[in-house]
Design a protein around this motif. Sequence first.
Motif, PDB file in Angstrom:
ATOM      1  N   GLY A   1      10.334  14.408   1.349  1.00 50.31           N
ATOM      2  CA  GLY A   1       9.101  15.183   1.515  1.00 50.31           C
ATOM      3  C   GLY A   1       7.845  14.390   1.208  1.00 50.31           C
ATOM      4  O   GLY A   1       6.777  14.700   1.717  1.00 50.31           O
ATOM      5  N   THR A   2       7.925  13.344   0.355  1.00 47.55           N
ATOM      6  CA  THR A   2       6.711  12.607  -0.008  1.00 47.55           C
ATOM      7  C   THR A   2       6.185  11.776   1.152  1.00 47.55           C
ATOM      8  O   THR A   2       5.058  11.309   1.088  1.00 47.55           O
ATOM      9  CB  THR A   2       6.947  11.661  -1.183  1.00 47.55           C
TER      10      THR A   2
ATOM     11  N   HIS B   1       2.683   6.057  -2.966  1.00 47.82           N
ATOM     12  CA  HIS B   1       3.711   7.061  -3.237  1.00 47.82           C
ATOM     13  C   HIS B   1       4.391   6.905  -4.572  1.00 47.82           C
ATOM     14  O   HIS B   1       5.187   7.749  -4.954  1.00 47.82           O
ATOM     15  CB  HIS B   1       4.764   7.028  -2.125  1.00 47.82           C
ATOM     16  N   TYR B   2       4.074   5.820  -5.294  1.00 43.48           N
ATOM     17  CA  TYR B   2       4.786   5.548  -6.556  1.00 43.48           C
ATOM     18  C   TYR B   2       4.695   6.731  -7.521  1.00 43.48           C
ATOM     19  O   TYR B   2       5.694   7.150  -8.109  1.00 43.48           O
ATOM     20  CB  TYR B   2       4.178   4.288  -7.175  1.00 43.48           C
ATOM     21  N   ASN B   3       3.495   7.305  -7.668  1.00 43.61           N
ATOM     22  CA  ASN B   3       3.312   8.433  -8.594  1.00 43.61           C
ATOM     23  C   ASN B   3       4.251   9.575  -8.265  1.00 43.61           C
ATOM     24  O   ASN B   3       4.874  10.149  -9.140  1.00 43.61           O
ATOM     25  CB  ASN B   3       1.876   8.939  -8.512  1.00 43.61           C
ATOM     26  N   TYR B   4       4.327   9.897  -6.965  1.00 46.85           N
ATOM     27  CA  TYR B   4       5.146  11.041  -6.577  1.00 46.85           C
ATOM     28  C   TYR B   4       6.617  10.761  -6.845  1.00 46.85           C
ATOM     29  O   TYR B   4       7.366  11.647  -7.241  1.00 46.85           O
ATOM     30  CB  TYR B   4       4.915  11.385  -5.114  1.00 46.85           C
ATOM     31  N   TRP B   5       7.046   9.501  -6.633  1.00 39.43           N
ATOM     32  CA  TRP B   5       8.445   9.181  -6.868  1.00 39.43           C
ATOM     33  C   TRP B   5       8.783   9.324  -8.353  1.00 39.43           C
ATOM     34  O   TRP B   5       9.824   9.858  -8.704  1.00 39.43           O
ATOM     35  CB  TRP B   5       8.765   7.778  -6.365  1.00 39.43           C
ATOM     36  N   VAL B   6       7.880   8.809  -9.214  1.00 40.23           N
ATOM     37  CA  VAL B   6       8.159   8.946 -10.657  1.00 40.23           C
ATOM     38  C   VAL B   6       8.165  10.420 -11.040  1.00 40.23           C
ATOM     39  O   VAL B   6       8.998  10.862 -11.840  1.00 40.23           O
ATOM     40  CB  VAL B   6       7.139   8.150 -11.485  1.00 40.23           C
TER      41      VAL B   6
ATOM     42  N   ASP C   1       0.827  -1.205   0.000  1.00 43.68           N
ATOM     43  CA  ASP C   1       0.000   0.000   0.000  1.00 43.68           C
ATOM     44  C   ASP C   1       0.856   1.247   0.000  1.00 43.68           C
ATOM     45  O   ASP C   1       0.572   2.206  -0.711  1.00 43.68           O
ATOM     46  CB  ASP C   1      -0.903   0.006   1.250  1.00 43.68           C
ATOM     47  N   PHE C   2       1.915   1.191   0.807  1.00 43.08           N
ATOM     48  CA  PHE C   2       2.824   2.329   0.877  1.00 43.08           C
ATOM     49  C   PHE C   2       3.423   2.606  -0.493  1.00 43.08           C
ATOM     50  O   PHE C   2       3.536   3.745  -0.922  1.00 43.08           O
ATOM     51  CB  PHE C   2       3.919   2.029   1.890  1.00 43.08           C
ATOM     52  N   PHE C   3       3.733   1.505  -1.216  1.00 45.88           N
ATOM     53  CA  PHE C   3       4.331   1.655  -2.553  1.00 45.88           C
ATOM     54  C   PHE C   3       3.346   2.309  -3.522  1.00 45.88           C
ATOM     55  O   PHE C   3       3.663   3.305  -4.162  1.00 45.88           O
ATOM     56  CB  PHE C   3       4.767   0.283  -3.066  1.00 45.88           C
TER      57      PHE C   3
ATOM     58  N   ASP D   1       5.100  12.604   3.888  1.00 45.30           N
ATOM     59  CA  ASP D   1       3.953  13.220   4.552  1.00 45.30           C
ATOM     60  C   ASP D   1       2.800  13.505   3.606  1.00 45.30           C
ATOM     61  O   ASP D   1       1.752  13.956   4.035  1.00 45.30           O
ATOM     62  CB  ASP D   1       4.383  14.533   5.221  1.00 45.30           C
ATOM     63  N   ILE D   2       2.983  13.277   2.289  1.00 44.81           N
ATOM     64  CA  ILE D   2       1.900  13.555   1.351  1.00 44.81           C
ATOM     65  C   ILE D   2       0.810  12.503   1.525  1.00 44.81           C
ATOM     66  O   ILE D   2       1.113  11.334   1.715  1.00 44.81           O
ATOM     67  CB  ILE D   2       2.431  13.533  -0.093  1.00 44.81           C
ATOM     68  N   PRO D   3      -0.476  12.908   1.483  1.00 44.75           N
ATOM     69  CA  PRO D   3      -1.547  11.902   1.510  1.00 44.75           C
ATOM     70  C   PRO D   3      -1.411  10.959   0.326  1.00 44.75           C
ATOM     71  O   PRO D   3      -0.965  11.374  -0.752  1.00 44.75           O
ATOM     72  CB  PRO D   3      -2.831  12.721   1.419  1.00 44.75           C
ATOM     73  N   GLY D   4      -1.763   9.693   0.493  1.00 51.16           N
ATOM     74  CA  GLY D   4      -1.562   8.680  -0.538  1.00 51.16           C
ATOM     75  C   GLY D   4      -2.294   9.004  -1.822  1.00 51.16           C
ATOM     76  O   GLY D   4      -3.268   9.752  -1.842  1.00 51.16           O
ATOM     77  N   PHE D   5      -1.827   8.375  -2.913  1.00 50.58           N
ATOM     78  CA  PHE D   5      -2.421   8.590  -4.232  1.00 50.58           C
ATOM     79  C   PHE D   5      -3.857   8.100  -4.238  1.00 50.58           C
ATOM     80  O   PHE D   5      -4.131   6.948  -3.879  1.00 50.58           O
ATOM     81  CB  PHE D   5      -1.580   7.840  -5.273  1.00 50.58           C
ATOM     82  N   GLY D   6      -4.818   8.961  -4.630  1.00 54.12           N
ATOM     83  CA  GLY D   6      -6.217   8.561  -4.719  1.00 54.12           C
ATOM     84  C   GLY D   6      -6.966   8.603  -3.406  1.00 54.12           C
ATOM     85  O   GLY D   6      -8.097   8.126  -3.320  1.00 54.12           O
ATOM     86  N   ASP D   7      -6.377   9.188  -2.370  1.00 54.85           N
ATOM     87  CA  ASP D   7      -7.040   9.258  -1.073  1.00 54.85           C
ATOM     88  C   ASP D   7      -8.220  10.240  -1.133  1.00 54.85           C
ATOM     89  O   ASP D   7      -8.028  11.421  -1.400  1.00 54.85           O
ATOM     90  CB  ASP D   7      -6.015   9.727  -0.032  1.00 54.85           C
TER      91      ASP D   7
END
Lengths: 118, 139, 200
Positions: free
Chosen positions: C114-115, A7-12, A2-4, C117-123
């Motif tokens: 920094g990421t 955050h995957y989008n932000y990492w790319v 889930d963690f992956f 602390d960002i809310p997860g993708f699609g939250d």
Amino acid sequence: MDFFTDHYNYWVVIFLMMVGLYTVISRGNLIKKVIGLNIFQVSVFFLYISIGTVEGGAAPIITEGVELYSNPLPHVLILTAIVVGVATTALALALVVRIKESYDTIEEDEIHELDHTL
Amino acid sequence: MKPNLILHVVSKFLIPLIILFALYVQFHGDFGPGGGFQAGVIFSAALILYALVFGLDAAEKIIPSHLLRILASLGLLIYAGVGVVALLLGANYLDYTVLGSNQIAGQHLGILLVELGVGITVAAVMLIIYFAFAGRGRE
Amino acid sequence: MIDILINITLLAFLAITSVAIVRLTNLFATIMLFGIFSLLSAGLFVVMDAPDVAFTEAAVGAGISTVLMLATLALTKGQKKSHEEDYEEKPSRAHRPWLPLAVVGITGAALVYGTWDIPGFGDPDAPAQTHVARYYIENAMPETGVPNIVTAVLASYRGFDTLGEVAVVFTAGVAVLLLIGGKRPKSSTSLKGDGGQDET
């Protein structure tokens, strides 16, 4: 896992941003620099659209029977930013053409050398 | 450039369709995906394709560059003008509610006009930019 | 689930394409790859529920900006006879790769930190989703009668913003005309700074 996926989008996005930055500061060819700037720009677009995405949401066009929509605000901002981006890219390319006509080269090193020998 | 039969036939078939699609995107933007920005870019893509295949001179016969300069300013003027009309009718700048008999009709008319202005300006500016680049290489 | 898979695959493609763009030295191939990069982005925007943005990116990125870059390449290539060398980017002497790599690495590491602390993708409960966006989604249809919320926000709620954007596009067009409108000056190889005098 889930963690992956969270955050995957932000990492790319960060990876693309860094690729663009690297191209801008390490390449001497001016057209290549403009392409680097464009990659950087597209990564910012992805950051905005990723933040606006809602899991299980639909595209923000009101349809009957759909309750959950994605956030329309980033779409508006990025939609205009893309068109403004191509206009400013064209301006940068016009400057490159003028530099070529005055210096007869678009390599940064050669332009520096010509400036010092003048 | 040597004339290429396949390119000529295919692009003559495609260009009207691209222009039709651009108009659809422009005027159907309220209901589906689309709007002035997209329509302007698609419209200019059709004419750029024409200029690429048939040559810059032929394209400039269709839309002369002085007309393009007028169109680019006209689009921006339409946009700003809608705001001024709203101002004169007693509302805030770019508040379209007063343009029609009720709120929905006013908003609808305002959005349509504003998107039209955006489409005209974007299409004209993209063509100006392309013609400037292509014309620079001409001896 | 399938959405996430397509999303991950396309983003990986994008990353690979961007690395290829940096590493290639042939400018023609680079520009073509940039067109592919834009098309992949357009696909990704569709996956992320942004058809309006995908539309624009496909027409602008893969169409117009590729054509403009090719036109610039044609205007700036050397006068050599052989076609192969014309499009080659010259190896840079002043630029060593290590310093830029270090800068980029450190900046990237700070951003990745920094990421966390960002809310997860699609939250759906992220702060971006709970403030003004909710107002637009609930009220756009009753207030403007336009089903496409993006159009309603673009032209009505944020009309002033869009007016500014159109003005920027117009200004860029005027600036391009001033720079390279008109014909090339006759003595194109002169260096002594008469560049500003040719007709614009």
